[in-house]
Design an enzyme around this catalytic site. Structure first.
Site, PDB file in Angstrom:
ATOM      1  CG  HIS A  55      -1.968  -1.065   1.174  1.00 39.24           C
ATOM      2  ND1 HIS A  55      -2.601  -1.543   2.291  1.00 39.24           N
ATOM      3  CD2 HIS A  55      -2.502  -1.738   0.125  1.00 39.24           C
ATOM      4  CE1 HIS A  55      -3.494  -2.463   1.934  1.00 39.24           C
ATOM      5  NE2 HIS A  55      -3.444  -2.598   0.636  1.00 39.24           N
TER       6      HIS A  55
ATOM      7  NE  ARG B   1     -10.611  -5.021 -10.962  1.00 37.99           N
ATOM      8  CZ  ARG B   1      -9.565  -4.729 -10.176  1.00 37.99           C
ATOM      9  NH1 ARG B   1      -8.357  -5.142 -10.513  1.00 37.99           N
ATOM     10  NH2 ARG B   1      -9.713  -4.022  -9.077  1.00 37.99           N
TER      11      ARG B   1
ATOM     12  CD  GLU C 166      -5.861 -10.672 -11.653  1.00 38.80           C
ATOM     13  OE1 GLU C 166      -5.272  -9.761 -11.045  1.00 38.80           O
ATOM     14  OE2 GLU C 166      -7.101 -10.736 -11.729  1.00 38.80           O
TER      15      GLU C 166
ATOM     16  CG  ASN D  49       0.000  -4.635  -8.676  1.00 38.21           C
ATOM     17  OD1 ASN D  49       0.875  -4.283  -9.455  1.00 38.21           O
ATOM     18  ND2 ASN D  49      -0.804  -3.771  -8.095  1.00 38.21           N
ATOM     19  CG  ASP D  50      -3.244 -10.227  -7.613  1.00 39.70           C
ATOM     20  OD1 ASP D  50      -2.681 -10.317  -6.509  1.00 39.70           O
ATOM     21  OD2 ASP D  50      -4.402  -9.825  -7.750  1.00 39.70           O
TER      22      ASP D  50
ATOM     23  NE  ARG E  15      -1.250  -6.913  -4.213  1.00 41.21           N
ATOM     24  CZ  ARG E  15      -2.234  -6.632  -5.037  1.00 41.21           C
ATOM     25  NH1 ARG E  15      -2.321  -7.269  -6.177  1.00 41.21           N
ATOM     26  NH2 ARG E  15      -3.115  -5.713  -4.738  1.00 41.21           N
TER      27      ARG E  15
ATOM     28  CB  CYS F 225      -4.237  -2.489 -15.772  1.00 41.75           C
ATOM     29  SG  CYS F 225      -4.730  -4.105 -15.145  1.00 41.75           S
TER      30      CYS F 225
END
Length: 567
Positions: free
Chosen positions: A194, A333, A422, A445-446, A456, A493
């Site tokens: 974060h 999404r 992902e 990210n994933d 992560r 993205c």
């Protein structure tokens, strides 16, 4: 008082996540000391009042965080909303009330219940393990509210500083003023934590996983180079001055950039915005930098909603977003709930490892009617506002069967269908997935988390969850290559798209569009404008020989000239 000593430089190393250079005195952010646990036991008649005070305090803290979320944009809003929901978490409240009913004063009950919950989170690991920083932050805010004290947080300053911390909570990071906090350096955290995500959105240079910065004293001048991941004390004044001057040139080039996105030799690259509601979309549209929306996170509308909105109500919400970019691409999404984003009207069973459990498209097994209703609402919104460029993608797709089913639902409604890449199974077999959809969007990210088998958000695994990991880059390159062969549009993205250097590599691999928090668009756009497609392709080839994230960055830089010197 700040101190400047020119002497033998001492260099500390971390993982760079937001590019930039800063030179300023250090300021440490430290969490408050926990209260003593030896308070007198509550009498039976005091306990109901203590419970009421505790419940009120959690409501106040949650409301403050939700209000901050509403006035934030991008990922800052998302993580603040998730943190706010933790303040009213049923398990935490129940455990705290149980202690108070046994006679433990409210403040001490909060400490004990939090410790118990943190222990269970850490044993569970995965997404649950990564929420412990947020839970400690909520604990400290509730304690302050019970005591009638100001909210804990970052140190106040009237001059620019380099902020040092073991880790920062979302609420702390989201409130930072970039003019006063020149850089952020944390001992823990990862590239997709974060702290990193919000720092990138705010444009604050950031380095995480700098394990040895605890040796840096308060007020000592620090030279932070978040291009290379170094933190230097005792730097020579002339070296610091040159580094800051070069950074000023880079920033000037970024300020001078105007879209649309293209390389120096005029190859178009679509630069899109990640948004989660009409407010953040309006900000993206008014910035003039975003060419459209590459990721509309619909779940942010529902994190504090107890009852599922009707199709008509959802259509109104989605229509407001679409209207801000009436002639541009809008990628919606579908609900990405579960794991760290619980939706009150669609509760899920607790899982030992929710990151690998029921989330994203998998939640349709528990709530089979929501997805069709959401797709109906998206179609209605597009029709109502006359938008002809709406695309819909599903998160957490893992199998060909899921893709066929989802694409069928979307195509039946006259919309274009896509999937997020992902889960490694999709990247590995992308030749079987790509022909079924109109586009794919790589969520780095994933994808990084699952490729590296590393949480992560774990403060101890930053080197694993770095999107520059060679194995991750190879899967992205494979995905882009196959999508070129099948004629399938491919976008990135995830947070990797917001890294200006990595953006060049992605374009060299064949990625056609990049979607990111709106403030990240000018740095990426300016960097792309300084290089040719041939240089990007050379960088994408060079990184194939890398065996570590550091090597990958180094090999990319050998092919791509620095922004300030590129003309």
């Amino acid at each position: 008082m700040s101190e400047f000593h020119e002497g033998s430089p001492c260099v500390h190393y971390g993982t760079p996540v937001v590019s930039g250079v800063a030179w300023a005195p250090s300021a440490w952010a430290r969490r408050p000391t926990l209260p003593a646990q030896d308070e007198a036991e509550l009498t039976p008649d005091q306990r109901p009042g203590a419970i009421d005070a505790y419940m009120t305090a959690t409501d106040v803290v949650a409301q403050r965080l939700f209000e901050r979320a509403e006035h934030s944009e991008g990922s800052a809003a998302e993580v603040l909303a998730v943190t706010a929901s933790m303040a009213t978490d049923k398990s935490w409240r129940k455990e705290t009330v149980r202690y108070i009913e046994a006679g433990v004063p409210a403040v001490q009950a909060v400490v004990r219940a939090t410790a118990k919950l943190i222990d269970s989170f850490e044993r569970a690991g995965g997404i649950m393990g990564e929420r412990t920083t947020d839970l400690r932050d909520v604990r400290d805010r509730v304690i302050a509210e019970l005591r009638g004290e100001p909210e804990p947080g970052i140190p106040r300053t009237d001059h620019p500083v380099v902020l040092l911390a073991d880790d920062l909570s979302p609420a702390d990071t989201a409130g930072l003023d970039p003019s006063m906090y020149s850089a952020i350096v944390t001992e823990f955290g990862g590239p997709t934590s974060h702290t990193s995500i919000i720092a990138r959105q705010l444009g604050i240079p950031c380095i995480v996983a700098a394990r040895t910065i605890g040796q840096i004293a308060e007020g000592v001048h620090v030279l932070v180079d978040a291009h290379t991941g170094t933190i230097t004390t005792g730097a020579r004044h002339c070296d610091a001055h040159d580094a800051v001057a070069h950074e000023a040139e880079r920033l000037a080039a970024i300020r001078a950039w105007h879209g649309p996105g293209r390389t120096r030799d005029d190859v178009r690259v679509e630069l899109l915005a990640n948004v989660q509601d009409d407010v953040t979309t309006r900000l993206a549209a008014h910035s003039g930098d975003a060419e459209g929306i590459g990721l509309f996170r619909t779940e942010l509308y529902f994190l504090n909603t107890q009852v599922e909105p009707s199709v008509d109500d959802q259509a109104v919400l989605y229509g407001k977003v679409m209207q801000e970019f009436p002639e541009s691409k809008v990628v919606v999404r579908t609900l990405d709930s579960g794991s760290d984003k619980p939706v009150p009207f669609a509760p899920l069973l607790e899982e030992a490892n929710p990151a690998l459990g029921v989330r994203g498209i998998r939640t349709t097994g528990h709530n089979q009617e929501f997805l069709p209703r959401q797709l109906d609402a998206i179609r209605l919104a597009a029709s109502s506002v006359g938008h002809e460029h709406v695309l819909v993608m599903a998160p957490m797709i893992s199998t060909v069967a899921e893709t066929q089913w989802f694409a069928g639902l979307v195509h039946d409604r006259g919309l274009k269908a896509g999937i997020m890449v992902e889960v490694p199974s999709v990247a590995i077999m992308i030749d079987k997935f790509a022909p079924l959809v109109d586009f794919v969007s790589i969520g780095t990210n994933d994808l990084t988390q699952y490729v590296m088998a590393a949480d992560r958000m774990s403060p101890h695994l930053a080197e694993y969850t770095d999107p520059w990991q060679p194995s991750v880059l190879r899967l992205i390159a494979h995905t882009a290559k196959v999508c070129r062969e099948t004629g399938t549009d491919v976008c990135v993205c995830g947070e990797a798209a917001a890294d200006p250097l990595l953006a060049c590599v992605l374009v060299g691999m064949g990625v056609q569009s990049l979607s990111m928090a709106c403030p990240a668009i000018p740095p990426v756009g300016a960097r792309l404008a300084s290089v040719t497609l041939e240089q990007c392709q050379a960088a994408s080839v060079a990184i194939r020989e890398a065996t570590s994230p550091g090597e990958a960055r180094h090999f990319a830089r050998t092919q791509l000239p620095p922004l300030a010197s590129a003309h």
